[in-house]
Design a protein around this motif. Structure first.
Motif, short mmCIF file in Angstrom:
data_model
loop_
_atom_site.label_atom_id
_atom_site.label_comp_id
_atom_site.label_asym_id
_atom_site.label_seq_id
_atom_site.Cartn_x
_atom_site.Cartn_y
_atom_site.Cartn_z
N VAL A 1 0.83 -1.20 0.00
CA VAL A 1 0.00 0.00 0.00
C VAL A 1 0.86 1.26 0.00
CG1 VAL A 1 -0.23 0.24 2.52
CG2 VAL A 1 -2.10 0.99 1.02
N TYR A 2 2.10 1.16 0.51
CA TYR A 2 3.01 2.30 0.55
C TYR A 2 3.43 2.75 -0.85
CZ TYR A 2 5.40 -2.16 0.96
OH TYR A 2 5.74 -3.48 0.81
N ASN A 3 3.27 1.86 -1.86
CA ASN A 3 3.60 2.22 -3.23
C ASN A 3 2.59 3.19 -3.84
OD1 ASN A 3 5.94 0.55 -3.43
ND2 ASN A 3 4.61 -1.23 -3.69
N HIS A 4 1.49 3.41 -3.14
CA HIS A 4 0.43 4.28 -3.65
C HIS A 4 0.37 5.61 -2.89
CE1 HIS A 4 -1.23 0.90 -6.02
NE2 HIS A 4 -0.83 0.17 -4.99
N GLY A 5 1.38 5.87 -2.07
CA GLY A 5 1.45 7.13 -1.34
C GLY A 5 2.84 7.72 -1.43
N ASN A 6 3.14 8.62 -0.52
CA ASN A 6 4.42 9.33 -0.51
C ASN A 6 5.46 8.49 0.24
OD1 ASN A 6 6.59 11.11 -0.21
ND2 ASN A 6 5.25 12.89 -0.01
N ILE A 7 6.15 7.62 -0.49
CA ILE A 7 7.15 6.74 0.13
C ILE A 7 8.29 7.55 0.74
CG2 ILE A 7 8.85 4.93 -0.28
CD1 ILE A 7 7.10 3.74 -2.35
N GLY A 8 8.70 8.61 0.07
CA GLY A 8 9.80 9.43 0.58
C GLY A 8 9.49 10.00 1.95
N GLU A 9 8.27 10.51 2.12
CA GLU A 9 7.87 11.06 3.40
C GLU A 9 7.79 9.96 4.47
OE1 GLU A 9 6.54 14.03 6.15
OE2 GLU A 9 7.65 14.06 4.25
N LEU A 10 7.29 8.78 4.07
CA LEU A 10 7.22 7.66 5.01
C LEU A 10 8.60 7.26 5.51
CD1 LEU A 10 5.72 5.29 6.41
CD2 LEU A 10 5.99 4.01 4.27
N LEU A 11 9.57 7.15 4.58
CA LEU A 11 10.91 6.74 4.97
C LEU A 11 11.66 7.84 5.71
CD1 LEU A 11 11.98 4.70 1.83
CD2 LEU A 11 11.09 3.86 4.00
N LYS B 1 10.24 7.08 9.12
CA LYS B 1 10.52 5.72 9.60
C LYS B 1 11.60 5.10 8.71
CE LYS B 1 7.15 5.53 12.73
NZ LYS B 1 7.32 5.19 14.16
N SER B 2 12.83 5.57 8.85
CA SER B 2 13.90 5.13 7.95
C SER B 2 14.22 3.65 8.10
CB SER B 2 15.17 5.96 8.21
OG SER B 2 15.59 5.83 9.56
N PHE B 3 13.95 3.07 9.26
CA PHE B 3 14.25 1.66 9.48
C PHE B 3 13.35 0.73 8.68
CE2 PHE B 3 11.24 3.03 12.70
CZ PHE B 3 10.27 2.04 12.67
N LEU B 4 12.32 1.28 8.02
CA LEU B 4 11.43 0.47 7.19
C LEU B 4 11.94 0.32 5.75
CD1 LEU B 4 7.93 1.88 8.27
CD2 LEU B 4 9.06 -0.21 9.07
N ARG B 5 13.04 0.98 5.43
CA ARG B 5 13.49 1.04 4.04
C ARG B 5 13.70 -0.35 3.43
NH1 ARG B 5 15.44 4.81 0.75
NH2 ARG B 5 15.45 6.36 2.46
N ASP B 6 14.39 -1.24 4.13
CA ASP B 6 14.67 -2.56 3.56
C ASP B 6 13.38 -3.31 3.24
OD1 ASP B 6 17.35 -2.09 3.74
OD2 ASP B 6 17.66 -3.25 5.57
N GLU B 7 12.40 -3.25 4.14
CA GLU B 7 11.14 -3.96 3.90
C GLU B 7 10.34 -3.31 2.77
OE1 GLU B 7 9.17 -5.75 7.67
OE2 GLU B 7 10.29 -3.98 8.35
N VAL B 8 10.39 -1.99 2.68
CA VAL B 8 9.69 -1.30 1.60
C VAL B 8 10.31 -1.66 0.25
CG1 VAL B 8 9.26 0.96 0.56
CG2 VAL B 8 8.81 0.61 2.99
N GLU B 9 11.64 -1.64 0.19
CA GLU B 9 12.32 -1.91 -1.08
C GLU B 9 12.19 -3.37 -1.50
OE1 GLU B 9 16.31 -0.55 -0.53
OE2 GLU B 9 15.77 1.58 -0.81
N SER B 10 12.02 -4.28 -0.54
CA SER B 10 11.81 -5.70 -0.88
C SER B 10 10.33 -6.04 -0.98
CB SER B 10 12.47 -6.59 0.18
OG SER B 10 11.87 -6.40 1.45
N ASN B 11 9.48 -5.04 -0.78
CA ASN B 11 8.02 -5.20 -0.84
C ASN B 11 7.55 -6.30 0.12
OD1 ASN B 11 5.63 -4.14 -1.94
ND2 ASN B 11 5.36 -5.96 -3.23
N SER B 12 8.14 -6.33 1.31
CA SER B 12 7.77 -7.31 2.32
C SER B 12 7.13 -6.68 3.55
CB SER B 12 8.99 -8.11 2.76
OG SER B 12 9.99 -7.26 3.31
N LEU B 13 6.95 -5.36 3.52
CA LEU B 13 6.34 -4.67 4.65
C LEU B 13 4.82 -4.84 4.60
CD1 LEU B 13 6.61 -2.71 7.09
CD2 LEU B 13 6.33 -0.84 5.45
N GLY B 14 4.24 -5.26 5.69
CA GLY B 14 2.79 -5.37 5.74
C GLY B 14 2.30 -6.79 5.63
#
Length: 232
Positions: free
Chosen positions: A33-43, A46-59
């Motif tokens: 769902v983060y791919n449909h919003g402002n990922i830059g602002e999210l990271l 919450k910079s520690f979420l970067r690896d999960e966001v980039e691997s699309n494993s968050l959530g």
């Protein structure tokens, strides 16, 4: 991390819903769902979420399945303690009444100077506002009661003849008749544990103990049309 406490039978049941949904609530975010919003602002927050966001494993993958299947107008989540909004545009035509996009919103923790509150307007009807059980959901519970599995062994969900688990008008009528057309949730909410007292930090309920709500026992009275003769 995100698959704990999710039963496959519950995801299967949700997928049998045909009526359009206004709101869906989940603790975890749907995966992607983060791919449909402002990922830059999210990271940035919450910079520690970067690896999960980039691997699309968050959530939660099951939540993502339901988001794409049910397509509610609004989806609200929690868990990550950050305000984040997104507009999930659905790429194909859904069922009648399903919107072309879902508005996603997560909020921060309820703390000073945190974004934990947002007002959302919904269309409403006139008259008294009553909590009511949903005929379609009760019918789904009845038609899928045999799929419940309390054993430690893994149970597979059906992959064929799925039509037999989807309620039709006769199922909805049967539910209505069984309840004598009264679908209102009884006004029997009661306090079951002591309220939080900031002067006494001890937890009012011992860890591991279970407190059953009165409203839960009222719901169990519907057992007569779930295929059980009585529930005491």
């Amino acid at each position: 991390r995100s698959f704990y406490h999710i039963r496959e039978v519950d995801v299967f049941r949700f997928k049998q819903i045909n009526q359009p949904l206004d709101i869906f609530l989940s603790h975890d975010w749907p995966t992607g769902v983060y791919n449909h919003g402002n990922i830059g602002e999210l990271l940035r927050k919450k910079s520690f979420l970067r690896d999960e966001v980039e691997s699309n494993s968050l959530g939660s993958p099951p939540a993502a399945e339901l988001l794409n299947c049910l397509r509610p107008h609004h989806w609200f989540s929690a868990h990550l303690h950050v305000k984040f909004s997104a507009l999930v545009k659905h790429t194909d035509i859904g069922e009648v009444g399903q919107p072309p996009a879902t508005k996603f919103l997560a909020l921060d923790k309820c703390l000073p100077r945190r974004q934990f509150l947002q007002m959302v307007d919904f269309p409403h009807t006139s008259g008294d506002k009553e909590l009511c059980y949903d005929r379609e959901w009760l019918a789904i519970l009845k038609k899928t009661v045999a799929l419940d599995n309390s054993l430690p062994q893994y149970g597979c969900m059906p992959t064929s003849d799925l039509w037999q688990y989807q309620p039709v008008q006769t199922d909805l009528t049967a539910i209505q008749d069984a309840l004598s057309a009264d679908l209102k949730v009884p006004h029997n909410f009661e306090k079951t544990v002591p309220a939080f007292d900031p002067c006494h930090r001890a937890h009012p309920v011992a860890p591991g103990s279970h407190v059953l709500e009165i409203i839960f026992f009222s719901f169990l009275k519907f057992g007569f049309f779930f295929g059980r003769s009585s529930l005491k």
